[in-house]
Write an enzyme that holds these catalytic residues in place. Structure first.
Site, PDB file in Angstrom:
ATOM      1  N   ALA A 278       0.836  -1.200   0.000  1.00 16.19           N
ATOM      2  CA  ALA A 278       0.000   0.000   0.000  1.00 16.19           C
ATOM      3  C   ALA A 278       0.868   1.246   0.000  1.00 16.19           C
ATOM      4  O   ALA A 278       2.059   1.191   0.295  1.00 16.19           O
ATOM      5  CB  ALA A 278      -0.907  -0.004   1.224  1.00 16.19           C
ATOM      6  N   CYS A 279       0.250   2.355  -0.365  1.00 17.43           N
ATOM      7  CA  CYS A 279       0.897   3.668  -0.361  1.00 17.43           C
ATOM      8  C   CYS A 279       1.545   3.924   0.992  1.00 17.43           C
ATOM      9  O   CYS A 279       0.937   3.638   2.007  1.00 17.43           O
ATOM     10  CB  CYS A 279      -0.152   4.745  -0.639  1.00 17.43           C
ATOM     11  SG  CYS A 279       0.393   6.426  -0.280  1.00 17.43           S
ATOM     12  N   PRO A 280       2.737   4.458   1.102  1.00 13.62           N
ATOM     13  CA  PRO A 280       3.586   4.966   0.017  1.00 13.62           C
ATOM     14  C   PRO A 280       4.641   3.976  -0.445  1.00 13.62           C
ATOM     15  O   PRO A 280       5.594   4.375  -1.095  1.00 13.62           O
ATOM     16  CB  PRO A 280       4.262   6.155   0.709  1.00 13.62           C
ATOM     17  CG  PRO A 280       4.496   5.665   2.104  1.00 13.62           C
ATOM     18  CD  PRO A 280       3.338   4.745   2.424  1.00 13.62           C
ATOM     19  N   MET A 281       4.481   2.686  -0.113  1.00 10.78           N
ATOM     20  CA  MET A 281       5.562   1.736  -0.373  1.00 10.78           C
ATOM     21  C   MET A 281       5.956   1.576  -1.846  1.00 10.78           C
ATOM     22  O   MET A 281       7.150   1.486  -2.138  1.00 10.78           O
ATOM     23  CB  MET A 281       5.225   0.372   0.244  1.00 10.78           C
ATOM     24  CG  MET A 281       5.117   0.395   1.768  1.00 10.78           C
ATOM     25  SD  MET A 281       6.507   1.228   2.520  1.00 10.78           S
ATOM     26  CE  MET A 281       7.787   0.033   2.171  1.00 10.78           C
TER      27      MET A 281
END
Lengths: 132, 190
Positions: B15-18
């Site tokens: 998931a964001c920000p990965m």
């Protein structure tokens, strides 16, 4: 964004607050911006060695726990590690530490301890200033 | 679409920000000009990749969506590309090239961008030989033809035009600026 400076104040200590702070901060740093965060009052929980690993959901929002798992969002511990790796400047508020009787050793490695003036000095020429 | 890349990053399930954070990390290990493929399932990753490329100066090539997986293609920019330093003297304006094509002239267009860039949009019938392969694949080209060399912004095509001239191609034109401002028809895939 190599010449962009981002200054963030983290003043709250729930899991929601932690995600707001670290998601924006790591995204900015990954986009080559210079990022600094001033942790004050309950915000200090987000960088406390133990507390940041087990932050509470806001009251009445406990049912979101399942959603966090399903969306596979990174843990705050993981995001803190990324923040350190991306050289995000972390300033812990001296005054709050004094009030809460906390020493620098109680926090994650690599932090600076400073007062409001330290943050103002950092933020005076920031392009983006955020408060959470 | 079969696209040749230098590096593949698996960011599926993250998931964001990965996806952005992982892309940033992977990008530092690439050489300028190399292309990375980022596989993600985060639905926001397409807009994020575009914005991230905009912020960092790298080039966002495009995204392919298949079975819930978004595959993004990005190319690492080099410092030289942002500096305009044209040396090949015989240049041709992109609009002039477009008029010739529209008038039905039979032209030899050499596109020296990476295959991944070429795959996401090129002038119909253009030949793709990336700048890095030009030296060894030059023999595929006919010296009797007038060559219209194009890339994204005119820098790689400038280097290619110089190289071709040096190797005895008598009629080489560097098309400027390049595909970044091309408004004529394009083909996708190879």
């Amino acid at each position: 964004m190599a010449n962009t400076k981002v200054a963030i104040i983290a003043a709250n200590g729930s899991l929601f607050d932690a995600y707001k702070v670290f998601n924006v901060a790591t995204a900015a740093a990954a986009s080559d911006a210079e990022v600094g965060i001033f942790f004050t009052f309950e915000g200090l929980n987000l960088i406390h060695k133990e507390a940041h690993k087990n932050l509470p959901l806001p009251e009445g929002k406990e049912h979101f726990e399942e959603g966090f798992k399903q969306a596979n969002v990174p843990s705050i511990e993981e995001l803190v590690g990324i923040a350190q790796e991306l050289n995000i400047k972390i300033i812990a508020c001296q005054m709050t530490m004094d009030v809460m009787n906390l020493e620098k050793e109680a926090f994650i490695d690599g932090i600076e301890v400073g007062g409001a003036a330290s943050f103002i000095e950092y933020a005076k020429d920031a392009n983006i200033t955020l408060s959470f | 679409m079969n696209i040749q890349v230098d590096e593949i990053l698996d960011a599926k399930g993250l998931a964001c920000p990965m996806p952005i954070v992982k892309t940033k990390k992977a990008m530092t290990n690439l050489e300028a000009g190399q292309v990375i493929e980022v596989q993600a399932t985060d639905k926001g990753s397409t807009t994020d990749m575009k914005a991230w490329a905009e912020s960092t100066g790298h080039q966002y090539l495009g995204t392919v969506e298949e079975a819930g997986v978004l595959t993004h293609y990005l190319r690492k920019a080099s410092d030289a590309e942002t500096k305009q330093e044209t040396k090949h003297e015989d240049v041709e304006q992109l609009l002039d090239l477009q008029s010739k094509i529209e008038a039905g002239e039979n032209l030899t267009i050499l596109d020296v961008r990476e295959p991944a860039e070429f795959a996401f949009g090129h002038i119909p019938n253009a030949i793709n030989i990336p700048l890095g392969d030009l030296e060894e694949r030059m023999k595929e080209l006919d010296k009797d033809n007038e060559l219209h060399v194009i890339c994204r912004t005119g820098n790689r095509s400038d280097l290619a035009a110089q190289k071709l001239t040096e190797k005895g191609f008598p009629n080489v034109k560097n098309v400027i600026p390049g595909m970044s401002t091309w408004e004529g028809p394009t083909d996708k895939n190879n």
